[in-house]
Design an enzyme around this catalytic site. Structure first.
Site, mmCIF file in Angstrom:
data_model
loop_
_atom_site.group_PDB
_atom_site.id
_atom_site.type_symbol
_atom_site.label_atom_id
_atom_site.label_comp_id
_atom_site.label_asym_id
_atom_site.label_seq_id
_atom_site.Cartn_x
_atom_site.Cartn_y
_atom_site.Cartn_z
ATOM 1 N N HIS A 266 44.538 43.711 48.211
ATOM 2 C CA HIS A 266 43.447 43.294 49.100
ATOM 3 C C HIS A 266 42.421 44.400 49.209
ATOM 4 C CE1 HIS A 266 41.390 41.632 52.597
ATOM 5 N NE2 HIS A 266 41.908 40.486 52.208
ATOM 6 N N ASP A 317 47.526 34.754 50.436
ATOM 7 C CA ASP A 317 47.796 33.691 49.457
ATOM 8 C C ASP A 317 49.212 33.719 48.904
ATOM 9 O OD1 ASP A 317 45.231 32.480 49.416
ATOM 10 O OD2 ASP A 317 44.488 34.258 48.404
HETATM 11 N N1 COA Z 1 47.895 43.049 40.429
HETATM 12 C C1 COA Z 1 47.893 44.192 39.699
HETATM 13 N N2 COA Z 1 47.070 45.207 39.958
HETATM 14 C C2 COA Z 1 46.211 45.072 40.967
HETATM 15 C C3 COA Z 1 46.160 43.913 41.760
HETATM 16 C C4 COA Z 1 47.048 42.892 41.459
HETATM 17 N N3 COA Z 1 47.063 41.767 42.162
HETATM 18 N N4 COA Z 1 45.229 44.049 42.691
HETATM 19 C C5 COA Z 1 44.676 45.236 42.507
HETATM 20 N N5 COA Z 1 45.270 45.854 41.472
HETATM 21 C C6 COA Z 1 44.969 47.177 40.960
HETATM 22 C C7 COA Z 1 43.781 47.093 40.030
HETATM 23 O O1 COA Z 1 44.162 46.845 38.701
HETATM 24 C C8 COA Z 1 43.165 48.449 40.230
HETATM 25 O O2 COA Z 1 43.983 49.388 39.535
HETATM 26 P P1 COA Z 1 43.320 50.603 38.739
HETATM 27 O O3 COA Z 1 42.633 51.420 39.813
HETATM 28 O O4 COA Z 1 44.463 51.255 38.086
HETATM 29 O O5 COA Z 1 42.329 49.990 37.780
HETATM 30 C C9 COA Z 1 43.383 48.728 41.713
HETATM 31 O O6 COA Z 1 44.557 47.984 42.058
HETATM 32 C C10 COA Z 1 42.203 48.286 42.585
HETATM 33 O O7 COA Z 1 41.966 46.900 42.330
HETATM 34 P P2 COA Z 1 40.578 46.180 42.439
HETATM 35 O O8 COA Z 1 40.618 44.920 41.687
HETATM 36 O O9 COA Z 1 39.493 47.167 42.095
HETATM 37 O O10 COA Z 1 40.508 45.912 43.980
HETATM 38 P P3 COA Z 1 39.425 45.035 44.698
HETATM 39 O O11 COA Z 1 39.352 45.537 46.079
HETATM 40 O O12 COA Z 1 38.171 44.947 43.905
HETATM 41 O O13 COA Z 1 40.061 43.568 44.645
HETATM 42 C C11 COA Z 1 41.492 41.785 45.032
HETATM 43 C C12 COA Z 1 40.853 43.038 45.630
HETATM 44 C C13 COA Z 1 42.138 40.986 46.149
HETATM 45 C C14 COA Z 1 40.399 40.918 44.384
HETATM 46 C C15 COA Z 1 42.539 42.200 43.982
HETATM 47 O O14 COA Z 1 43.585 42.911 44.608
HETATM 48 C C16 COA Z 1 43.073 41.032 43.193
HETATM 49 O O15 COA Z 1 42.454 40.623 42.208
HETATM 50 N N6 COA Z 1 44.245 40.446 43.620
HETATM 51 C C17 COA Z 1 44.765 39.278 42.960
HETATM 52 C C18 COA Z 1 43.984 38.047 43.372
HETATM 53 C C19 COA Z 1 44.264 37.637 44.813
HETATM 54 O O16 COA Z 1 45.395 37.590 45.244
HETATM 55 N N7 COA Z 1 43.186 37.321 45.533
HETATM 56 C C20 COA Z 1 43.278 36.855 46.911
HETATM 57 C C21 COA Z 1 42.665 37.845 47.844
HETATM 58 S S1 COA Z 1 42.942 37.389 49.534
#
Ligand code: COA
Length: 380
Positions: A266, A317
């Site tokens: 998140h 979720d």
């Molecule tokens: N699975 C694996 N790795 C994850 C991850 C996940 N669900 N969520 C974040 N990470 C990792 C990223 O790969 C990144 O790693 P790195 O620094 O080694 O590249 C780091 O954690 C930061 O992730 P990032 O995508 O930049 O965070 P964000 O704040 O932009 O995105 C979300 C937040 C929620 C979009 C992201 O965690 C995600 O895509 N989760 C899965 C989708 C989801 O459940 N969405 C519902 C949100 S309520």
């Protein structure tokens, strides 16, 4: 380059404050709606009370709630024109239509018969919020009935919103347990500070467009797998994994290939999402009762591995997916059901935006090439 460019140039607007809000707040592990802890609301409130709280700023008295509920149920009942519109859409597009596309189009179409469309005052917009929120639920249920060649069911005015939705979806009177669990889910998803779709609703509202447009924008935004679409993606992921003994390998592979595990992580919560704790308990109970304990065990194993290997925790979720699945809700309706709840937050954000409006118009840093000369088409 102007200093303000640099101040706001955070990818994904991370950490950028774009407005004040009194609707909901996240402080550490504490989520509140208008100052009430989410755990307190989840234990005690009805979804309608929460919508009233979000839109009007206070919990309703019992007289206020009666009026509000009556208006809600009256709007939840689809009229003949609305039913016909949905039937035509379903006949032409279902069963292949994506329910979020169907919902987005149907909500947009609700604007057509709004006789007071020129009145953008707060009172009328709050009544409009009731109309839109109530109808989102009926549209989702109607979509499912129609794609199964079943009739759209009417509202029972003696029952509450959650009971009516489950009854209109399944065509069977729901148990009180299911109604209570579902009501809690609606409350937990109702708002979440400046999430992607709420921001989208606010941006649309800020051009002084209307509430239907703001909600339609937000539905489109919620659909994405990085936002509301993640609950559906969680079950698809569990199905792909197949069984508990394959979870470790799947997670290892995902980490190596930098594939995201849905329902995990998140932007704001780095030490856990308070909604996920409540959902996990409900999911465990229901999965045990309905013979879906392996789905729950797989989820729990994913949670453990992701905490160990990536320090990431479940979001809203993650356990709502197994919970809805155990309730027998079709997988592709998980995100529309999220919309059915989050519409309360979207409307609250639009109403708040209009009170202090200034159009959202950020700036970008041009990263293209300058000085190009026009080339006639035959010379390209
Ligand atoms: N699975 C694996 N790795 C994850 C991850 C996940 N669900 N969520 C974040 N990470 C990792 C990223 O790969 C990144 O790693 P790195 O620094 O080694 O590249 C780091 O954690 C930061 O992730 P990032 O995508 O930049 O965070 P964000 O704040 O932009 O995105 C979300 C937040 C929620 C979009 C992201 O965690 C995600 O895509 N989760 C899965 C989708 C989801 O459940 N969405 C519902 C949100 S309520």
């Amino acid at each position: 380059m102007a200093e303000r460019y640099q101040l706001a140039k955070n990818k994904g607007l991370e950490g950028v404050v774009v407005c004040d809000t009194a609707i909901s707040s996240i402080q550490g592990l504490t989520l509140t709606y208008r100052g009430y802890a989410i755990e307190d609301l989840a234990d005690n409130a009805s979804f309608c009370e929460v919508a009233h709280l979000l839109w009007k700023g206070h919990l309703p008295t019992s007289a206020e709630l009666n009026v509000f509920m009556r208006l809600w149920l009256k709007n939840m009942q689809l009229n003949d024109a609305e039913k016909e519109f949905l039937r035509v859409m379903a006949k032409n597009f279902a069963p292949n239509a994506h329910p979020m596309h169907f919902l987005r189009t149907a909500v947009s179409a609700l604007a057509h018969d709004d006789e007071s469309r020129d009145d953008q005052g707060e009172k009328v917009n709050t009544e409009r919020a009731v109309k839109i929120a109530a109808k989102v639920a009926s549209i989702v249920a109607a979509f499912h009935r129609l794609r199964n060649n079943e009739e759209i069911l009417d509202v029972n005015f003696d029952k509450k919103v959650s009971w009516n939705f489950l009854n209109m979806l399944f065509g069977v009177e729901p148990s009180q347990d299911y109604v209570d669990v579902f009501n809690t889910c609606l409350i937990l998803h109702a708002d979440h500070e400046l999430n992607c779709s709420a921001f989208s609703a606010r941006v649309t509202a800020s051009s002084l467009s209307d509430l239907y447009s703001a909600v339609t924008s937000a539905i489109g935004t919620l659909k994405g797998p990085l936002h509301g679409g993640a609950n559906e993606a969680v079950i698809l992921m569990l199905q792909e994994i197949g069984s508990l003994d394959k979870v470790d390998h799947f997670v290892d592979q995902a980490i190596v290939t930098k594939k995201k595990i849905m329902g995990i992580g998140h932007r704001i919560y780095k030490n856990g999402d308070p909604r996920a704790h409540i959902l996990k308990k409900m999911s465990k109970k229901l999965c045990d009762e309905t013979g879906h304990d392996e789905w729950f065990a797989m989820s729990e194993r994913i949670e453990t591995l992701m905490a160990e290997k990536k320090s990431l925790t479940p979001n809203v979720d993650f356990y709502s997916a197994t919970l809805y699945y155990a309730m027998g809700i079709p997988i592709d309706l998980f995100t529309p059901i999220f919309a059915m709840s989050r519409v309360a937050g979207w409307c609250a954000h639009a109403l708040e935006q209009w009170k202090v409006n200034r159009i959202y118009r950020p700036i970008s840093d041009y990263a293209g090439t300058d000085g190009k000369q026009w080339v006639p088409i035959n010379d390209r």
